[in-house]
Motif scaffolding. Sequence first.
Motif: not given
Length: 113
Positions: A3-11, A16-19, A21-31
């Motif tokens: 799932d993309p970062v933008s699948s997280i509510p409010n994002l 998604e583009a900013a994350f 650039r920080a090397g965080i490319r998925s919702a699971d990785q961010l979670r």
Amino acid sequence: MTDPVSSIPNLGPASEAAFARAGIRSADQLRALGADEGYRQLVESGARPHFISYYVLVMGLQGRPWNDCKGEEKKALRCRFDEICAAARQSDAGRLSELDAALRQIGVVARAG
């Protein structure tokens, strides 16, 4: 498929583009990183820190609307945000010092003294 970062509510796409650039490319990785570490990496990648974007992330990872953050919870999040920003500034200072030392070593920047 992740799932993309933008699948997280409010994002959205900008987050998604900013994350990315920080090397965080998925919702699971961010979670897995959590709000504090994810935001720290975002700031260290060059994103301008902003308290609202931090608490929007925290609320989103909890599945809550961004405007649900109020009162004492918001005050506590502000303290965490300030700590994350201070740590990122210290990290930047260390990297800049290392860069300065390397540039001086190879003669690009004049040595002090």
